[in-house]
Design a protein around this motif. Structure first.
Motif, PDB file in Angstrom:
ATOM      1  N   LYS B 443      52.119  -1.821  21.212  1.00 26.84           N
ATOM      2  CA  LYS B 443      51.022  -1.125  21.585  1.00 26.84           C
ATOM      3  C   LYS B 443      51.448   0.260  21.364  1.00 26.84           C
ATOM      4  CE  LYS B 443      48.311  -1.504  25.319  1.00 26.84           C
ATOM      5  NZ  LYS B 443      47.093  -2.205  25.243  1.00 26.84           N
ATOM      6  N   LEU B 446      51.549   6.004  23.026  1.00 23.17           N
ATOM      7  CA  LEU B 446      50.613   7.089  23.886  1.00 23.17           C
ATOM      8  C   LEU B 446      49.832   6.028  24.731  1.00 23.17           C
ATOM      9  CD1 LEU B 446      49.369   9.619  24.684  1.00 23.17           C
ATOM     10  CD2 LEU B 446      47.847   9.370  22.500  1.00 23.17           C
ATOM     11  N   GLU B 447      49.394   5.081  24.357  1.00 19.25           N
ATOM     12  CA  GLU B 447      48.542   4.036  25.365  1.00 19.25           C
ATOM     13  C   GLU B 447      49.689   3.650  26.537  1.00 19.25           C
ATOM     14  OE1 GLU B 447      45.441   0.377  24.670  1.00 19.25           O
ATOM     15  OE2 GLU B 447      45.809   2.059  23.268  1.00 19.25           O
ATOM     16  N   GLU B 449      52.004   5.079  27.596  1.00 21.75           N
ATOM     17  CA  GLU B 449      52.472   6.291  28.351  1.00 21.75           C
ATOM     18  C   GLU B 449      51.323   6.351  29.405  1.00 21.75           C
ATOM     19  OE1 GLU B 449      53.414   9.781  26.231  1.00 21.75           O
ATOM     20  OE2 GLU B 449      52.399  10.939  27.833  1.00 21.75           O
ATOM     21  N   LEU B 450      49.960   6.448  28.978  1.00 21.44           N
ATOM     22  CA  LEU B 450      48.929   6.612  29.779  1.00 21.44           C
ATOM     23  C   LEU B 450      48.834   5.450  31.039  1.00 21.44           C
ATOM     24  CD1 LEU B 450      46.077   7.428  27.062  1.00 21.44           C
ATOM     25  CD2 LEU B 450      46.893   9.017  28.985  1.00 21.44           C
ATOM     26  N   MET B 451      49.113   4.482  30.487  1.00 17.99           N
ATOM     27  CA  MET B 451      49.218   3.003  31.366  1.00 17.99           C
ATOM     28  C   MET B 451      50.264   3.387  32.602  1.00 17.99           C
ATOM     29  SD  MET B 451      48.574  -0.171  28.882  1.00 17.99           S
ATOM     30  CE  MET B 451      49.650  -1.288  29.973  1.00 17.99           C
TER      31      MET B 451
END
Lengths: 470, 470
Positions: B443, B446-447, B449-451
């Motif tokens: 994945k 950045l995704e 990290e957002l999660m």
């Protein structure tokens, strides 16, 4: 108003063509199309690419300057209009108009935020497909705005809201980083679904710059009818009957009160009575199919035949030509404009469970007439979505001012009844600046708290469209 | 293992009937149905109401004890199985089995998390409606688990994933507060869409206790066919053709390689060859309609006739009876079990854009055969979702051990190809504990990290299903 250093840096990013500073040219960015909201701005920036958007966001963040993302500026709640401070920068996406990809085999299209909804519909049609979102502003509104506000319209019954049409997003985050979530996948269970957080957040969590959207098979048959009904309950019964019979061929089911239709007959040129006598309610029914010669007229007849027997329907006209189809839709779509000719009107966009529409209308009507005798109720909407535009015009022959003074009390009465029926005070228009106070009054405090903590997490400096939604 | 004070407090909340401590009875909660994952638990708690769930969450939070929410325990990624520490508490929702409301006029049903999917389907049928989610485990899996994992299955082509079927949720938050988002509304644009955050989060952000779900019109006609194809490209072409012709009447389109079918013929009793000679690929096509006498057979014939002419299809059998329909589905659904008879099998649940399925298969096949000569590829899946179960069996006649030792390398090869085609490494099974490492590898950082920041915001103490997803 804007720091010269920041201005120069922004100009380096977007070029002279990407800045609007001229007072005259600024005006259209500072007010919505109805001119209901008006703000001031330090500057309008019009980046032409995702990288430019990201650079603008980074520069503004460093300078502590708030951004107001803006698309076609057709929203009804002022979500894309800056405040009065003159310190905010409007970030217009209207130069990002590329259709990046049409993948007919995947039934998807990838477009940038500034593409007009109508252009998107046309591009889908050119690929032999349908992009189903349809609403009054489609010639002016942009895909980015449709996503940011989770736009609705008349095709939601069958195809869902804009949220349901999106498979992937590209978003510039509040810190200027680009999240590339442009996946054209129907199934992807690898963690939290981030796209749904940005869709409907009205630019307060980030700026949507592009999206992968679903396409549908082209429609090759269509039948449209106008049906007179004795009551709103009959509309709920009839949609249940038609849905069970026709399934997804039922693509439109629009309700109009007699009052709504009377306003159109009075003020919109070329609209006439369809039946010998008036009836309390009408619905516009649309059936459509991918089959070129689908027996839609027979299905409609069969459904209406049973409805006549049960007393659900009183009379009906089936459009026999494209011109008649257009005439029927004009009767429906003319309501909003027609109402403006009857003086100031208070517009509400509520939803309740479909089954509770009749009770909602009965209770709201009764309480309104008790509290504000003589007000004229212009009720119409999308039955399958439980979505009513429950609008109010002043009593016949009365002055504007006292009516306008009652606006807030009338709104609260309607929202109180909506809340009593477990409904929503903004079905499809969003919150923007118009409904922020009402949302804080009618939404569950726990839900507002969760929203605030998400805002704080994603936009800790609070520079993304401040003063909207929350 | 558990603090006596906490134990007593929990017993006060859920009663003796709500606690499982007996070693024997505990076992079924500590392992999934395939026995692929096994953990230990301090205790299993079985609350019978939302308030009890909330009280359990509060007590465990105060004591710093981690919770593992669990439904039917049919997941394939170990998401509902506790870790080995023996300190976690399993919170089973299986006593929450109430169907709270059926609102036929609103086309919705409100159910608790512990309701079996099959029971939900039956309740919908009793109301003359369809609840469309359909998957192999439907007799054992629960609605709560379906929501927590955003379950898919064979009807996604037409009706979407579980996410698309939910209108509202009730969730016990990590701090024990209850969020009542049980709204049965088709349109509600009053802020961030919280329900989509919890759906698919596998119990790591909160515990879903109830949901308002969409109902659909009952299906009254159905036609099922088995079609032989020369290539996977033909499957993509054929689904495009059938979709354009039939629209939403196309409700099933399942792909199977010859290898998959051969395994079924060899190992599943009562399954036989359908054609005189073998073909490289097969699809199972299902058309269905709300009309009782819909001309589906004619539509199928028309579509297949054109496909034969274009060389897209080589042969076809249309089911002439319910028994034949069942026989065709048995050929499809027997694959997973049949593969187990061929020794250890490596199962992958990937998705790519539909249009890229043929190129994905070609590249994955070629690279696999180069790197691991002789492995047998068992490829089948849901064409309309771009979702392939791209499974691998050991080379014929080889030992288990060396093949098992290659499992990770094979998985990485397949995921590398998936990533190259902008696909997902978990289309419908979720992450659980099985794919956590792979997700962190494939994945977007950045995704992830957002999660992580969303997890930190909603579950700052990290006690909700730790070690899953992230």
């Amino acid at each position: 108003m804007l720091d010269q250093q920041l201005l120069q840096a922004l100009e380096q990013v977007v070029g002279e063509a990407g800045l609007v500073r001229d007072e005259q040219r600024l005006q259209s960015y500072l007010s919505d199309w109805r001119n209901a909201y008006r703000g001031k701005a330090a500057l309008v920036v019009r980046p032409a690419s995702t990288e430019q958007v990201a650079a603008v966001v980074r520069l503004c963040r460093e300078a502590g300057v708030a951004l107001v993302p803006q698309g076609g500026n057709t929203g009804l709640c002022g979500g894309s209009i800056p405040d009065d401070s003159g310190t905010q920068v409007v970030l217009s996406l209207t130069r990002m108009t590329q259709i990046r990809d049409v993948d007919a085999g995947n039934e998807t299209i990838t477009v940038e935020a500034g593409v007009l909804l109508q252009r998107l519909q046309e591009a889908a049609a050119e690929a032999g497909r349908l992009f189903p979102l349809s609403l009054g502003a489609e010639g002016s509104c942009t895909v980015g705005g449709n996503l940011a506000t989770n736009a609705g319209g008349t095709a939601v019954l069958r195809y869902g809201n804009m949220r349901d049409l999106a498979l992937g997003l590209e978003v510039v985050l509040p810190d200027g980083r680009i999240w590339n979530g442009l996946r054209g996948l129907r199934k992807d269970n690898t963690g939290y679904d981030l796209k749904h957080l940005f869709i409907g957040s009205e630019g307060t969590l980030g700026i949507i710059t592009a999206a992968v959207l679903k396409l549908y098979p082209a429609i090759r048959s269509r039948t449209t009818a106008w049906v007179a009904l004795p009551s709103s309950q009959a509309a709920v019964d009839l949609i249940g009957r038609m849905r069970a019979l026709c399934g997804d061929r039922l693509t439109g089911f629009e309700l109009m009160s007699r009052q709504s239709v009377e306003f159109v007959l009075r003020h919109v040129a070329g609209c006439g009575e369809l039946f010998a006598e008036p009836h309390p309610w009408y619905v516009l029914i649309e059936l459509s199919d991918t089959l070129p010669d689908s027996p839609l007229a027979e299905m409609l007849e069969s459904g209406l035949g049973a409805a006549f027997e049960e007393g659900e329907a009183l009379d009906a006209v089936v459009a026999g030509s494209e011109a008649q189809v257009a005439a029927l839709w004009k009767l429906r779509e003319g309501i909003s404009e027609a109402q403006n000719h009857e003086g100031p009107s208070l517009k509400h966009d509520i939803s309740v469970p479909v089954s509770r529409i009749p009770a909602f209308i009965a209770q709201a009507d009764e309480r309104l007439q008790q509290a504000f005798p003589g007000v004229r109720i212009v009720c119409y909407g999308h039955v399958g979505d439980g979505n009513l535009h429950y609008n109010i015009s002043k009593p016949l022959g009365s002055e504007d001012a006292p009516f306008k003074a009652q606006a807030e009390a009338i709104m609260h009465l309607i929202y109180d009844v909506t809340a009593a029926f477990a409904g929503s005070i903004s079905a499809e228009h969003g919150i923007g600046q118009a409904k922020r106070e009402a949302a804080s009054r009618y939404k569950d405090p726990l839900e507002l708290e969760l929203m605030r903590s998400l805002k704080q997490t994603l936009d800790p400096t609070g520079l993304m469209n401040p003063g909207k939604v929350l």
